[in-house]
Design a protein around this motif. Sequence first.
Motif, PDB file in Angstrom:
ATOM      1  N   PHE A 468       0.836  -1.205   0.000  1.00  0.00           N
ATOM      2  CA  PHE A 468       0.000   0.000   0.000  1.00  0.00           C
ATOM      3  C   PHE A 468       0.872   1.258   0.000  1.00  0.00           C
ATOM      4  N   HIS A 469       1.901   1.291   0.856  1.00  0.00           N
ATOM      5  CA  HIS A 469       2.782   2.461   0.908  1.00  0.00           C
ATOM      6  C   HIS A 469       3.552   2.634  -0.403  1.00  0.00           C
ATOM      7  N   PHE A 470       3.975   1.522  -0.972  1.00  0.00           N
ATOM      8  CA  PHE A 470       4.703   1.571  -2.242  1.00  0.00           C
ATOM      9  C   PHE A 470       3.834   2.202  -3.335  1.00  0.00           C
ATOM     10  N   ASN A 471       2.591   1.771  -3.419  1.00  0.00           N
ATOM     11  CA  ASN A 471       1.685   2.323  -4.431  1.00  0.00           C
ATOM     12  C   ASN A 471       1.323   3.775  -4.139  1.00  0.00           C
ATOM     13  N   ALA A 472       1.278   4.126  -2.859  1.00  0.00           N
ATOM     14  CA  ALA A 472       1.017   5.522  -2.505  1.00  0.00           C
ATOM     15  C   ALA A 472       2.163   6.414  -2.979  1.00  0.00           C
ATOM     16  N   VAL A 473       3.378   5.920  -2.886  1.00  0.00           N
ATOM     17  CA  VAL A 473       4.532   6.671  -3.389  1.00  0.00           C
ATOM     18  C   VAL A 473       4.420   6.872  -4.899  1.00  0.00           C
ATOM     19  N   LEU A 474       4.060   5.816  -5.625  1.00  0.00           N
ATOM     20  CA  LEU A 474       3.906   5.934  -7.076  1.00  0.00           C
ATOM     21  C   LEU A 474       2.771   6.887  -7.434  1.00  0.00           C
ATOM     22  N   ASP A 475       1.705   6.892  -6.630  1.00  0.00           N
ATOM     23  CA  ASP A 475       0.608   7.829  -6.866  1.00  0.00           C
ATOM     24  C   ASP A 475       1.084   9.270  -6.696  1.00  0.00           C
ATOM     25  N   ALA A 476       1.950   9.487  -5.722  1.00  0.00           N
ATOM     26  CA  ALA A 476       2.481  10.839  -5.503  1.00  0.00           C
ATOM     27  C   ALA A 476       3.362  11.263  -6.674  1.00  0.00           C
ATOM     28  N   VAL A 499       9.999  11.451  -2.819  1.00  0.00           N
ATOM     29  CA  VAL A 499       8.647  11.343  -2.265  1.00  0.00           C
ATOM     30  C   VAL A 499       8.660  10.523  -0.984  1.00  0.00           C
ATOM     31  N   TYR A 500       9.439   9.470  -0.970  1.00  0.00           N
ATOM     32  CA  TYR A 500       9.511   8.579   0.189  1.00  0.00           C
ATOM     33  C   TYR A 500      10.044   9.322   1.420  1.00  0.00           C
ATOM     34  N   LYS A 501      11.094  10.078   1.228  1.00  0.00           N
ATOM     35  CA  LYS A 501      11.670  10.836   2.348  1.00  0.00           C
ATOM     36  C   LYS A 501      10.676  11.882   2.868  1.00  0.00           C
ATOM     37  N   THR A 502      10.006  12.560   1.931  1.00  0.00           N
ATOM     38  CA  THR A 502       9.007  13.554   2.333  1.00  0.00           C
ATOM     39  C   THR A 502       7.884  12.902   3.125  1.00  0.00           C
ATOM     40  N   PHE A 503       7.472  11.740   2.683  1.00  0.00           N
ATOM     41  CA  PHE A 503       6.399  11.013   3.371  1.00  0.00           C
ATOM     42  C   PHE A 503       6.810  10.667   4.807  1.00  0.00           C
ATOM     43  N   LEU A 504       8.031  10.163   4.971  1.00  0.00           N
ATOM     44  CA  LEU A 504       8.489   9.800   6.317  1.00  0.00           C
ATOM     45  C   LEU A 504       8.568  11.019   7.228  1.00  0.00           C
TER      46      LEU A 504
END
Length: 780
Positions: A468-476, A499-504
């Motif tokens: 789910f998190h992986f796909n959320a990153v791709l959506d971003a 995007v991943y770093k921003t999310f964390l």
Amino acid sequence: MLADSGGRSRGRKRSAAAVGGLDSGGRGRSSTPAAQKRKVPETGEDDDQSEKKFRKCEKSGCPATYPVCFASASERCARNGYTSRWYHLSCGEHFCNECFDHYYRSHKDGYETFSCWKRVWTSNGKSEPSLKAFMADQQLPYWVQCTNADCRKWRQLSKETQLTAALASSYRCGMKLSSVTVEGSDACAQPEDVRVAGVTDSWWLSMLILPPLFKDSPASPFLSSYYPDCVGMSPSASPEHRRPAPPHIPGLSPYFQPFYQPNECGKALCVRPDMMELDELYEFPEFSRDPTMYLALRNLVLAAWSRDCKEVLTLQKCAPHVVVRGLVRVRCVQELDRVLYFMSRKGLINTGALQIKWPLLPESQHNKVLVIGAGAAGLAAARQLQNFGMQVVVLEARERIGGRVWDDASLGVTVGRGAQIINGCVNNPIALMCEQLGLRMHTLGVRCELIQEGGRVTDPALDKRMDFHFNAVLDAVSEWRKDKSLSQDAPLGEKIQEVYKTFLQESGLQFTDLEEKVLHFHLSNLEYACGSTLDQVSARSWDHNECFAQFSGDHTLLADGYSSVLHKLAQGLDIRLNTAVLVTVPLALLQKNVIGFSPPLPDRKLKAIHSLGAGVIEKVALQFPTRFWDSKIQGADYFGRIPPCPEKRGLFSVFYDMSPQGEECVLMTVVTGEALSLLRDLQDSQVVDLCMSVLRELFQEQEVPDPLRFLVTRWSTDPWAQMSYSFVKTGGSGEAYDIIAEDVQRKLFFAGEATNRHFPQTVTGAYLSGVREASKIAAL
């Protein structure tokens, strides 16, 4: 039949109002019920006299001076005499005002018949249940064509005779329908009705008042969710209300779904049954205003092909299923020939692995085509062109056909060194050919156990959460690219990290070491899909083809390999191996100028060629004496390996069970992304040792035996491939696929997966590109 130019007519007794009173000479019609001949007007009599005795069709452009009523429903039917108004259905088909009143007036005998029909029509259909529609649907006589090859004349059936596909398939002139015998050998010598000749003229269609609506069309079961009259079928044919379409039609492969259902979208090689496609409008502009006739024919043809794709679909097979009243059936059968031609040329029907006895497009027999490359694209083009009737020669540099399709049976089971999986079987032409050839497809399940070093199976809930998190990153990333131009593109790997770093940072979440490793497993799958490390892939266009409808349904493994399909395509073709001239060639060879073009390729095409990447994946397959993985995997078709570190995330990340029914003991795995560099300097045996160390780490709770045999692919160093499949590089776009596909001066044509913007990276895409180019060549 009709009154002649001398003014003779036969009439019935009428009221003064019906006839318009006495004519200018004071003479009235005979009051006797029997028909009487009218006195021929003398020279110099007022021309208005004939106007009072006869009435032309009031439809502008209709040549019928003395119409004849086809209905004969009312006792007072005008037949070929006078009526206060003629109702026009087509040039050659009219009914009189008396027959109109017979059905329309509530006190008349035919009113209840019309009312019952109207209730059914209104219940099932969308168009107006007019009296004209009733007459066209219920009262016009049927027309049928003699099946005698030396005759082929059209004959009008009696009003009481119902046309069926069986009757249309067997009809002969003079046939006594009650006993199905021919009355006389000279029946075919009788002249054809003169009205038939007029139907072939272009103006006739423009004078048709109502479009044809077919009864008992083969498309009917496919389209039960539509209003029948919106898809070319009669609402009166079935008294049932519209209903949801069944999951599939009994006896039909569930992978054959040629029509979109209402509110459905995103299904490849699927058409709206109630709308014409752009290429259809270009080919048949005369149906742009009212496409009903074309849709009725096209839907019939697609349904018939879906029901039986193992035999060539011909006019003789389809025409009997055109069941519609009136002269319009003559025109429908004529147009059906054009529709079959168009759909065959486009590869929508009469395609795949069919062996054609007679050319599909006979006028193409004098054309000669040289196809360079005997991969999926080259063989598809060559098979299509030869089936059309052209003279085709295929040149192949290798000593085998197939290109990047190369199957190996040395391990006791077929292992595809190249492609072996069909990604989405619904309407997929590879699935179609498997149906034609009776080839096995194993449906791949969705379960994939992820095994950690040490042999522990990862909790599926953790995998689902990280997916789910992986796909959320791709959506971003998708959101970021919406307003970005080519010059603002960035590497996909870079954007994912950003995007991943921003999310964390914004969420405050902190993933465990295992969760991070699972995330890298999903990133390795993305590299597998792209055929490249993510630092080379375009963040703006990495999934450019997803904006087009893709193949849906099951993902399957071709048990006998793609070669079983391609060898059937190659059957009967003139293929010359070991001939080093190439154009359905891999992208990498075009990029490295392995082929010389004179004159050089256009700059636009060269720029597009270099804007795509030549992706690489490699495979390793191992045959064992036992199926040591069964107890842990429990019947799954594949299992994954959690990578120990990011650099090794593409190293043997997924293992496929090549004999999931348990008959053989073969595993196949892939190497992608940065991990490919770890294999570059290793011998095949060293690659196998490395793979075995991974398997023994994953299954350390048991003894893992040495492999009996193995194979290792080397696509990156294959002289006639140097790649696996294409991807869009940073700064590139999906448009490059279209540009590479452009022909040069209508003499040089290009096919291959790197020319298919909708379906790149697949054998299906390569095959369809070959069909596309064959269609373009045939249309020259």
